[in-house]
Write a protein that holds these residues in place. Sequence first.
Motif, mmCIF file in Angstrom:
data_model
loop_
_atom_site.group_PDB
_atom_site.id
_atom_site.type_symbol
_atom_site.label_atom_id
_atom_site.label_comp_id
_atom_site.label_asym_id
_atom_site.label_seq_id
_atom_site.Cartn_x
_atom_site.Cartn_y
_atom_site.Cartn_z
ATOM 1 N N GLY A 70 125.014 21.518 -7.562
ATOM 2 C CA GLY A 70 123.755 22.132 -7.808
ATOM 3 C C GLY A 70 122.886 22.295 -6.772
ATOM 4 O O GLY A 70 122.115 23.146 -6.744
ATOM 5 N N VAL A 71 122.570 21.242 -5.951
ATOM 6 C CA VAL A 71 121.818 21.316 -4.732
ATOM 7 C C VAL A 71 122.168 22.236 -3.980
ATOM 8 O O VAL A 71 121.568 23.287 -3.209
ATOM 9 C CB VAL A 71 121.819 19.963 -4.220
ATOM 10 C CG1 VAL A 71 121.052 20.052 -2.902
ATOM 11 C CG2 VAL A 71 121.089 18.844 -5.176
ATOM 12 N N ASP A 72 123.592 22.421 -3.475
ATOM 13 C CA ASP A 72 124.174 23.539 -2.633
ATOM 14 C C ASP A 72 123.757 24.842 -3.194
ATOM 15 O O ASP A 72 123.574 25.765 -2.667
ATOM 16 C CB ASP A 72 125.761 23.186 -2.608
ATOM 17 C CG ASP A 72 125.995 21.945 -1.655
ATOM 18 O OD1 ASP A 72 125.072 21.312 -1.005
ATOM 19 O OD2 ASP A 72 127.239 21.487 -1.591
ATOM 20 N N PHE A 73 124.056 24.972 -4.532
ATOM 21 C CA PHE A 73 123.780 26.237 -5.112
ATOM 22 C C PHE A 73 122.189 26.568 -4.934
ATOM 23 O O PHE A 73 122.023 27.854 -4.771
ATOM 24 C CB PHE A 73 124.099 26.433 -6.514
ATOM 25 C CG PHE A 73 123.990 27.434 -7.194
ATOM 26 C CD1 PHE A 73 124.545 28.651 -7.180
ATOM 27 C CD2 PHE A 73 122.798 27.670 -8.158
ATOM 28 C CE1 PHE A 73 124.408 29.947 -7.861
ATOM 29 C CE2 PHE A 73 122.308 28.753 -8.844
ATOM 30 C CZ PHE A 73 123.295 29.789 -8.724
ATOM 31 N N VAL A 74 121.431 25.907 -5.053
ATOM 32 C CA VAL A 74 120.012 26.103 -5.144
ATOM 33 C C VAL A 74 119.697 26.302 -3.705
ATOM 34 O O VAL A 74 118.748 27.358 -3.465
ATOM 35 C CB VAL A 74 119.106 25.110 -5.581
ATOM 36 C CG1 VAL A 74 117.743 25.023 -4.887
ATOM 37 C CG2 VAL A 74 119.151 24.857 -6.946
ATOM 38 N N LYS A 75 120.006 25.660 -2.672
ATOM 39 C CA LYS A 75 120.032 25.888 -1.113
ATOM 40 C C LYS A 75 120.431 27.449 -1.059
ATOM 41 O O LYS A 75 119.912 28.209 -0.234
ATOM 42 C CB LYS A 75 120.654 25.009 -0.413
ATOM 43 C CG LYS A 75 120.058 23.759 -0.411
ATOM 44 C CD LYS A 75 120.828 22.654 0.569
ATOM 45 C CE LYS A 75 120.163 21.354 0.794
ATOM 46 N NZ LYS A 75 120.976 20.518 1.530
ATOM 47 N N GLN A 76 121.935 27.933 -1.617
ATOM 48 C CA GLN A 76 122.354 29.049 -1.117
ATOM 49 C C GLN A 76 121.364 30.103 -1.790
ATOM 50 O O GLN A 76 121.282 31.240 -0.962
ATOM 51 C CB GLN A 76 123.767 29.048 -1.732
ATOM 52 C CG GLN A 76 124.779 28.178 -0.783
ATOM 53 C CD GLN A 76 126.010 28.553 -1.501
ATOM 54 O OE1 GLN A 76 126.290 28.760 -2.526
ATOM 55 N NE2 GLN A 76 127.191 27.843 -0.689
#
Length: 136
Positions: A105-111
């Motif tokens: 989820g954190v990686d998705f938000v960053k992307q």
Amino acid sequence: MPGTEINGNITAMSAVSQQLSAPDLPPSLARLGTMPSLAGLFEGIAMSVLDKAATASMSAFMGKVTEDIATFSGKTRTAAITYSAADVASALELAGKATKVIKQGVDFVKQSSAAQPGVEKPSTTEPTGEAPPASV
């Protein structure tokens, strides 16, 4: 049957395994080692032999019940421990998967924040000090 089921209830299983005990053997079973009385009439002798046979049968039954209770107590205790271990393993597995989902989820938000058009990123380089070209 609420209140009578212990399946999956670790506390109930532990309590049951601690409370199970075999009944004491009745003193009448002690007469198994004595010889049948051969004095008296044929009926008295037959009853004495029958008493010995019944006492032997009851003694074997009580031995089996005692063994079953001890086995059930041990199996219940083992099942409670197994359920506890399975609960811990499941909790650890769940925590690991939750951590993985949170990281994704954190990686998705960053992307997705990096891919948004129209949002300028601040420059990390220092300006070189050159003047912009003059317009004529």
